[in-house]
Design a protein around this motif. Structure first.
Motif, PDB file in Angstrom:
ATOM      1  N   LEU A   1      15.223  33.375 -43.418  1.00 23.14           N
ATOM      2  CA  LEU A   1      14.429  32.804 -42.339  1.00 23.14           C
ATOM      3  C   LEU A   1      12.972  32.669 -42.735  1.00 23.14           C
ATOM      4  CD1 LEU A   1      15.815  34.884 -39.349  1.00 23.14           C
ATOM      5  CD2 LEU A   1      16.238  32.469 -39.781  1.00 23.14           C
ATOM      6  N   SER A   2      12.340  31.593 -42.296  1.00 23.67           N
ATOM      7  CA  SER A   2      10.906  31.434 -42.474  1.00 23.67           C
ATOM      8  C   SER A   2      10.356  30.595 -41.340  1.00 23.67           C
ATOM      9  CB  SER A   2      10.583  30.782 -43.827  1.00 23.67           C
ATOM     10  OG  SER A   2      11.114  29.481 -43.880  1.00 23.67           O
ATOM     11  N   ILE A   3       9.055  30.743 -41.099  1.00 22.41           N
ATOM     12  CA  ILE A   3       8.362  29.896 -40.141  1.00 22.41           C
ATOM     13  C   ILE A   3       7.316  29.120 -40.922  1.00 22.41           C
ATOM     14  CG2 ILE A   3       6.776  31.766 -39.468  1.00 22.41           C
ATOM     15  CD1 ILE A   3       6.679  30.414 -36.668  1.00 22.41           C
ATOM     16  N   ASN A   4       7.289  27.822 -40.712  1.00 20.77           N
ATOM     17  CA  ASN A   4       6.346  26.946 -41.397  1.00 20.77           C
ATOM     18  C   ASN A   4       5.441  26.298 -40.364  1.00 20.77           C
ATOM     19  OD1 ASN A   4       7.633  27.313 -43.976  1.00 20.77           O
ATOM     20  ND2 ASN A   4       9.224  25.938 -43.263  1.00 20.77           N
ATOM     21  N   PHE A   5       4.150  26.220 -40.679  1.00 19.14           N
ATOM     22  CA  PHE A   5       3.167  25.598 -39.799  1.00 19.14           C
ATOM     23  C   PHE A   5       2.662  24.313 -40.450  1.00 19.14           C
ATOM     24  CE2 PHE A   5       3.157  30.051 -38.766  1.00 19.14           C
ATOM     25  CZ  PHE A   5       3.084  30.069 -37.396  1.00 19.14           C
ATOM     26  N   TYR A   6       2.550  23.256 -39.640  1.00 20.05           N
ATOM     27  CA  TYR A   6       2.109  21.952 -40.117  1.00 20.05           C
ATOM     28  C   TYR A   6       0.948  21.467 -39.269  1.00 20.05           C
ATOM     29  CZ  TYR A   6       6.723  22.092 -42.238  1.00 20.05           C
ATOM     30  OH  TYR A   6       7.824  22.463 -42.950  1.00 20.05           O
ATOM     31  N   ASN A   7      -0.011  20.781 -39.908  1.00 21.54           N
ATOM     32  CA  ASN A   7      -1.091  20.181 -39.131  1.00 21.54           C
ATOM     33  C   ASN A   7      -0.598  18.865 -38.518  1.00 21.54           C
ATOM     34  OD1 ASN A   7      -1.263  18.266 -41.194  1.00 21.54           O
ATOM     35  ND2 ASN A   7      -3.096  19.164 -42.104  1.00 21.54           N
TER      36      ASN A   7
ATOM     37  N   SER B   1       8.023  25.190 -37.406  1.00 24.35           N
ATOM     38  CA  SER B   1       9.479  25.090 -37.462  1.00 24.35           C
ATOM     39  C   SER B   1      10.031  26.383 -38.041  1.00 24.35           C
ATOM     40  CB  SER B   1       9.919  23.897 -38.309  1.00 24.35           C
ATOM     41  OG  SER B   1       9.473  24.027 -39.631  1.00 24.35           O
ATOM     42  N   ILE B   2      11.178  26.773 -37.525  1.00 29.66           N
ATOM     43  CA  ILE B   2      11.906  27.930 -38.032  1.00 29.66           C
ATOM     44  C   ILE B   2      13.011  27.381 -38.921  1.00 29.66           C
ATOM     45  CG2 ILE B   2      13.229  29.998 -37.454  1.00 29.66           C
ATOM     46  CD1 ILE B   2      10.333  29.994 -36.380  1.00 29.66           C
ATOM     47  N   VAL B   3      13.049  27.878 -40.139  1.00 21.30           N
ATOM     48  CA  VAL B   3      14.009  27.383 -41.120  1.00 21.30           C
ATOM     49  C   VAL B   3      14.955  28.521 -41.500  1.00 21.30           C
ATOM     50  CG1 VAL B   3      14.265  26.369 -43.414  1.00 21.30           C
ATOM     51  CG2 VAL B   3      12.322  25.727 -41.977  1.00 21.30           C
ATOM     52  N   SER B   4      16.249  28.230 -41.463  1.00 18.98           N
ATOM     53  CA  SER B   4      17.281  29.183 -41.844  1.00 18.98           C
ATOM     54  C   SER B   4      18.140  28.541 -42.922  1.00 18.98           C
ATOM     55  CB  SER B   4      18.138  29.542 -40.632  1.00 18.98           C
ATOM     56  OG  SER B   4      19.239  30.325 -41.010  1.00 18.98           O
ATOM     57  N   ASN B   5      18.155  29.152 -44.094  1.00 18.64           N
ATOM     58  CA  ASN B   5      18.945  28.617 -45.206  1.00 18.64           C
ATOM     59  C   ASN B   5      18.692  27.124 -45.418  1.00 18.64           C
ATOM     60  OD1 ASN B   5      20.124  31.140 -45.681  1.00 18.64           O
ATOM     61  ND2 ASN B   5      21.708  30.749 -44.172  1.00 18.64           N
ATOM     62  N   LYS B   6      17.430  26.736 -45.410  1.00 18.36           N
ATOM     63  CA  LYS B   6      16.954  25.370 -45.652  1.00 18.36           C
ATOM     64  C   LYS B   6      17.239  24.396 -44.511  1.00 18.36           C
ATOM     65  CE  LYS B   6      17.151  25.961 -50.626  1.00 18.36           C
ATOM     66  NZ  LYS B   6      17.578  25.432 -51.903  1.00 18.36           N
ATOM     67  N   ASN B   7      17.712  24.871 -43.370  1.00 22.76           N
ATOM     68  CA  ASN B   7      17.948  24.020 -42.213  1.00 22.76           C
ATOM     69  C   ASN B   7      16.978  24.395 -41.101  1.00 22.76           C
ATOM     70  OD1 ASN B   7      20.280  22.618 -43.236  1.00 22.76           O
ATOM     71  ND2 ASN B   7      21.397  24.526 -42.950  1.00 22.76           N
TER      72      ASN B   7
ATOM     73  N   GLY C   1       1.225  16.353 -40.643  1.00 20.65           N
ATOM     74  CA  GLY C   1       2.480  16.773 -41.257  1.00 20.65           C
ATOM     75  C   GLY C   1       2.348  17.575 -42.534  1.00 20.65           C
ATOM     76  N   LYS C   2       1.139  17.982 -42.901  1.00 13.63           N
ATOM     77  CA  LYS C   2       0.945  18.790 -44.097  1.00 13.63           C
ATOM     78  C   LYS C   2       1.215  20.256 -43.775  1.00 13.63           C
ATOM     79  CE  LYS C   2      -2.439  20.178 -47.525  1.00 13.63           C
ATOM     80  NZ  LYS C   2      -3.862  20.192 -47.878  1.00 13.63           N
ATOM     81  N   LYS C   3       2.055  20.914 -44.606  1.00  8.67           N
ATOM     82  CA  LYS C   3       2.329  22.332 -44.416  1.00  8.67           C
ATOM     83  C   LYS C   3       1.058  23.116 -44.740  1.00  8.67           C
ATOM     84  CE  LYS C   3       6.213  24.062 -45.993  1.00  8.67           C
ATOM     85  NZ  LYS C   3       7.214  24.710 -46.890  1.00  8.67           N
ATOM     86  N   VAL C   4       0.612  23.931 -43.766  1.00 10.69           N
ATOM     87  CA  VAL C   4      -0.629  24.680 -43.946  1.00 10.69           C
ATOM     88  C   VAL C   4      -0.403  26.180 -44.035  1.00 10.69           C
ATOM     89  CG1 VAL C   4      -2.108  22.914 -42.920  1.00 10.69           C
ATOM     90  CG2 VAL C   4      -1.081  24.664 -41.449  1.00 10.69           C
ATOM     91  N   LYS C   5       0.773  26.648 -43.665  1.00  8.48           N
ATOM     92  CA  LYS C   5       1.074  28.080 -43.725  1.00  8.48           C
ATOM     93  C   LYS C   5       2.582  28.250 -43.668  1.00  8.48           C
ATOM     94  CE  LYS C   5      -0.476  32.408 -41.612  1.00  8.48           C
ATOM     95  NZ  LYS C   5      -1.300  32.884 -42.696  1.00  8.48           N
TER      96      LYS C   5
END
Length: 103
Positions: free
Chosen positions: A47-53, A86-92, A56-60
């Motif tokens: 699991l990961s959480i990705n932040f985008y501005n 977005s929360i990503v689980s196993n690349k989804n 659409g650029k990933k910033v964290k």
């Protein structure tokens, strides 16, 4: 998935086995610290959480430990503005929403 409940900050889904998965991100708007409570089933999930501005650029990006269920995320280095996460689980992507940062 049998049922969904979505508002600005909380997403709940119940699967066919009756297991409730949830995501709660607060406060929104945030200033320096963001709290996240979650439960996603599946012991092998990455699991990961990705932040985008807004463009659409990933910033964290932040890795989540599935068994931890609550994390504190430092967002003090992000300038004021609108972000998407977005929360990503196993690349989804399994959940996404918006976040406002105001300091």
């Amino acid at each position: 998935i049998e049922e969904h409940f979505i508002n600005e900050e909380k997403i709940i889904a119940t699967d066919y086995t009756g297991t409730e998965e949830f995501l709660y991100v607060y406060p929104n708007p945030a200033n320096n610290t963001l709290y996240m409570e979650y439960r996603f089933d599946g012991s092998d999930n990455q699991l990961s959480i990705n932040f985008y501005n807004v463009i659409g650029k990933k910033v964290k990006s932040y890795s989540l430990i599935e068994t931890q269920n609550k994390v504190t995320i430092d967002v003090s280095n992000l300038p004021d503005g609108l972000y998407f996460y977005s929360i990503v689980s196993n690349k989804n992507t399994i959940a996404r929403n918006k976040l406002v940062i105001i300091k």
